[in-house]
Scaffold this motif. Sequence first.
Motif, PDB file in Angstrom:
ATOM      1  N   GLY A  73       0.812  -1.212   0.000  1.00 14.87           N
ATOM      2  CA  GLY A  73       0.000   0.000   0.000  1.00 14.87           C
ATOM      3  C   GLY A  73       0.841   1.255   0.000  1.00 14.87           C
ATOM      4  O   GLY A  73       0.531   2.230  -0.696  1.00 14.87           O
ATOM      5  N   TYR A  74       1.910   1.257   0.765  1.00  9.34           N
ATOM      6  CA  TYR A  74       2.789   2.428   0.852  1.00  9.34           C
ATOM      7  C   TYR A  74       3.415   2.728  -0.501  1.00  9.34           C
ATOM      8  O   TYR A  74       3.620   3.889  -0.868  1.00  9.34           O
ATOM      9  CB  TYR A  74       3.875   2.182   1.893  1.00  9.34           C
ATOM     10  CG  TYR A  74       4.351   3.405   2.633  1.00  9.34           C
ATOM     11  CD1 TYR A  74       4.415   4.663   2.035  1.00  9.34           C
ATOM     12  CD2 TYR A  74       4.773   3.303   3.940  1.00  9.34           C
ATOM     13  CE1 TYR A  74       4.870   5.773   2.736  1.00  9.34           C
ATOM     14  CE2 TYR A  74       5.221   4.407   4.648  1.00  9.34           C
ATOM     15  CZ  TYR A  74       5.274   5.634   4.032  1.00  9.34           C
ATOM     16  OH  TYR A  74       5.736   6.732   4.718  1.00  9.34           O
ATOM     17  N   LEU A  75       3.727   1.687  -1.268  1.00  8.39           N
ATOM     18  CA  LEU A  75       4.296   1.898  -2.600  1.00  8.39           C
ATOM     19  C   LEU A  75       3.296   2.570  -3.538  1.00  8.39           C
ATOM     20  O   LEU A  75       3.681   3.306  -4.439  1.00  8.39           O
ATOM     21  CB  LEU A  75       4.782   0.574  -3.198  1.00  8.39           C
ATOM     22  CG  LEU A  75       6.060   0.007  -2.564  1.00  8.39           C
ATOM     23  CD1 LEU A  75       6.295  -1.418  -3.034  1.00  8.39           C
ATOM     24  CD2 LEU A  75       7.263   0.893  -2.851  1.00  8.39           C
ATOM     25  N   VAL A  76       2.005   2.322  -3.301  1.00 11.57           N
ATOM     26  CA  VAL A  76       0.961   2.931  -4.119  1.00 11.57           C
ATOM     27  C   VAL A  76       0.739   4.386  -3.715  1.00 11.57           C
ATOM     28  O   VAL A  76       0.788   5.294  -4.544  1.00 11.57           O
ATOM     29  CB  VAL A  76      -0.354   2.128  -4.006  1.00 11.57           C
ATOM     30  CG1 VAL A  76      -1.502   2.843  -4.688  1.00 11.57           C
ATOM     31  CG2 VAL A  76      -0.168   0.731  -4.555  1.00 11.57           C
ATOM     32  N   HIS A  77       0.476   4.605  -2.422  1.00  6.79           N
ATOM     33  CA  HIS A  77       0.200   5.941  -1.891  1.00  6.79           C
ATOM     34  C   HIS A  77       0.253   5.846  -0.366  1.00  6.79           C
ATOM     35  O   HIS A  77      -0.151   4.824   0.190  1.00  6.79           O
ATOM     36  CB  HIS A  77      -1.181   6.421  -2.353  1.00  6.79           C
ATOM     37  CG  HIS A  77      -1.472   7.849  -2.005  1.00  6.79           C
ATOM     38  ND1 HIS A  77      -1.946   8.217  -0.769  1.00  6.79           N
ATOM     39  CD2 HIS A  77      -1.345   8.981  -2.728  1.00  6.79           C
ATOM     40  CE1 HIS A  77      -2.104   9.538  -0.741  1.00  6.79           C
ATOM     41  NE2 HIS A  77      -1.743  10.024  -1.905  1.00  6.79           N
ATOM     42  N   PRO A  78       0.727   6.885   0.307  1.00  4.87           N
ATOM     43  CA  PRO A  78       0.786   6.811   1.778  1.00  4.87           C
ATOM     44  C   PRO A  78      -0.544   6.440   2.438  1.00  4.87           C
ATOM     45  O   PRO A  78      -0.544   5.722   3.434  1.00  4.87           O
ATOM     46  CB  PRO A  78       1.243   8.216   2.180  1.00  4.87           C
ATOM     47  CG  PRO A  78       2.048   8.680   1.018  1.00  4.87           C
ATOM     48  CD  PRO A  78       1.355   8.109  -0.198  1.00  4.87           C
ATOM     49  N   PHE A  79      -1.672   6.891   1.897  1.00  7.93           N
ATOM     50  CA  PHE A  79      -2.956   6.531   2.495  1.00  7.93           C
ATOM     51  C   PHE A  79      -3.301   5.061   2.262  1.00  7.93           C
ATOM     52  O   PHE A  79      -4.056   4.465   3.027  1.00  7.93           O
ATOM     53  CB  PHE A  79      -4.085   7.402   1.965  1.00  7.93           C
ATOM     54  CG  PHE A  79      -4.097   8.785   2.534  1.00  7.93           C
ATOM     55  CD1 PHE A  79      -3.672   9.042   3.827  1.00  7.93           C
ATOM     56  CD2 PHE A  79      -4.537   9.859   1.778  1.00  7.93           C
ATOM     57  CE1 PHE A  79      -3.678  10.312   4.354  1.00  7.93           C
ATOM     58  CE2 PHE A  79      -4.550  11.145   2.302  1.00  7.93           C
ATOM     59  CZ  PHE A  79      -4.125  11.368   3.590  1.00  7.93           C
ATOM     60  N   ALA A  80      -2.747   4.458   1.215  1.00  9.18           N
ATOM     61  CA  ALA A  80      -3.044   3.056   0.914  1.00  9.18           C
ATOM     62  C   ALA A  80      -2.351   2.099   1.876  1.00  9.18           C
ATOM     63  O   ALA A  80      -2.635   0.900   1.860  1.00  9.18           O
ATOM     64  CB  ALA A  80      -2.657   2.742  -0.533  1.00  9.18           C
ATOM     65  N   ARG A  81      -1.481   2.617   2.729  1.00  6.07           N
ATOM     66  CA  ARG A  81      -0.832   1.763   3.732  1.00  6.07           C
ATOM     67  C   ARG A  81      -1.756   1.489   4.915  1.00  6.07           C
ATOM     68  O   ARG A  81      -1.479   0.614   5.737  1.00  6.07           O
ATOM     69  CB  ARG A  81       0.465   2.405   4.213  1.00  6.07           C
ATOM     70  CG  ARG A  81       0.238   3.668   4.981  1.00  6.07           C
ATOM     71  CD  ARG A  81       1.502   4.458   5.240  1.00  6.07           C
ATOM     72  NE  ARG A  81       1.064   5.759   5.741  1.00  6.07           N
ATOM     73  CZ  ARG A  81       1.699   6.480   6.603  1.00  6.07           C
ATOM     74  NH1 ARG A  81       2.859   6.081   7.052  1.00  6.07           N
ATOM     75  NH2 ARG A  81       1.225   7.617   7.010  1.00  6.07           N
ATOM     76  N   ALA A  82      -2.868   2.210   4.998  1.00  2.56           N
ATOM     77  CA  ALA A  82      -3.762   2.139   6.154  1.00  2.56           C
ATOM     78  C   ALA A  82      -4.270   0.727   6.469  1.00  2.56           C
ATOM     79  O   ALA A  82      -4.224   0.318   7.629  1.00  2.56           O
ATOM     80  CB  ALA A  82      -4.927   3.107   5.983  1.00  2.56           C
ATOM     81  N   PRO A  83      -4.754  -0.048   5.491  1.00  3.66           N
ATOM     82  CA  PRO A  83      -5.256  -1.385   5.861  1.00  3.66           C
ATOM     83  C   PRO A  83      -4.182  -2.271   6.486  1.00  3.66           C
ATOM     84  O   PRO A  83      -4.443  -2.966   7.467  1.00  3.66           O
ATOM     85  CB  PRO A  83      -5.745  -1.967   4.531  1.00  3.66           C
ATOM     86  CG  PRO A  83      -6.042  -0.780   3.690  1.00  3.66           C
ATOM     87  CD  PRO A  83      -5.035   0.267   4.086  1.00  3.66           C
ATOM     88  N   GLY A  84      -2.973  -2.245   5.946  1.00  3.74           N
ATOM     89  CA  GLY A  84      -1.894  -3.048   6.504  1.00  3.74           C
ATOM     90  C   GLY A  84      -1.488  -2.586   7.888  1.00  3.74           C
ATOM     91  O   GLY A  84      -1.214  -3.392   8.776  1.00  3.74           O
ATOM     92  N   MET A  85      -1.454  -1.275   8.082  1.00  4.46           N
ATOM     93  CA  MET A  85      -1.102  -0.740   9.399  1.00  4.46           C
ATOM     94  C   MET A  85      -2.182  -1.086  10.417  1.00  4.46           C
ATOM     95  O   MET A  85      -1.879  -1.488  11.539  1.00  4.46           O
ATOM     96  CB  MET A  85      -0.893   0.775   9.318  1.00  4.46           C
ATOM     97  CG  MET A  85      -0.372   1.365  10.585  1.00  4.46           C
ATOM     98  SD  MET A  85       1.200   0.586  11.027  1.00  4.46           S
ATOM     99  CE  MET A  85       1.834   1.757  12.149  1.00  4.46           C
ATOM    100  N   ALA A  86      -3.438  -0.956  10.017  1.00  2.00           N
ATOM    101  CA  ALA A  86      -4.539  -1.287  10.931  1.00  2.00           C
ATOM    102  C   ALA A  86      -4.549  -2.779  11.259  1.00  2.00           C
ATOM    103  O   ALA A  86      -4.799  -3.162  12.410  1.00  2.00           O
ATOM    104  CB  ALA A  86      -5.878  -0.861  10.321  1.00  2.00           C
TER     105      ALA A  86
END
Length: 188
Positions: free
Chosen positions: A151-164
């Motif tokens: 997700g982070y590679l796509v966009h910083p906001f796209a990292r949210a599911p993995g972080m959650a």
Amino acid sequence: MSDSSLQQRASRRRKSLLRGALMLNGASVVVTALLFVLLLSLVAPPMGLNAPGARMALWGRLALWPALLLFGMVVGVMAMRGRTQAFNPIEDPESRGQRVCQRVLANSVEQSAIFVPALAALVATLPQPSLGAAVVATGLFVLGRLLFWAGYLVHPFARAPGMAMTLTVNLIVLGWAVLLQLGGMQPG
């Protein structure tokens, strides 16, 4: 358009993105918790692990997966560095991909520093019939870290599911281990 209207528009966009990120995080927490419960019913507990040594052997086998993931992230940082001209991390400009991989690695080390010892405490104290939870937690932790990275590679906001997902797993493992310690439950 005036500067004031541009600022208002940018502010509304940021608020909208933040709301979306919060909703995505909340949904990810709920999905992870439900997935954890569902997988608990599908994963059989490892048997014959009443002795402390056998439980620590299980923990070692499970802790291998976060370690392998961290190693893969180190290789990813090295590969990104090799693809660009930024060989000197102090002076050479780094690409976006390098910065993302470095941040993912740093955050994953931090999350693993919580997960791995909490997993050891959980494996040491869980009753035998519940030991499948350690396997489920490890799988979801690794999946969460991979989703965070992708997700982070796509966009910083796209990292949210993995972080959650990672946060939820860490909370479950840490909270369960603390409850077992406070309750004085014995393994077995």
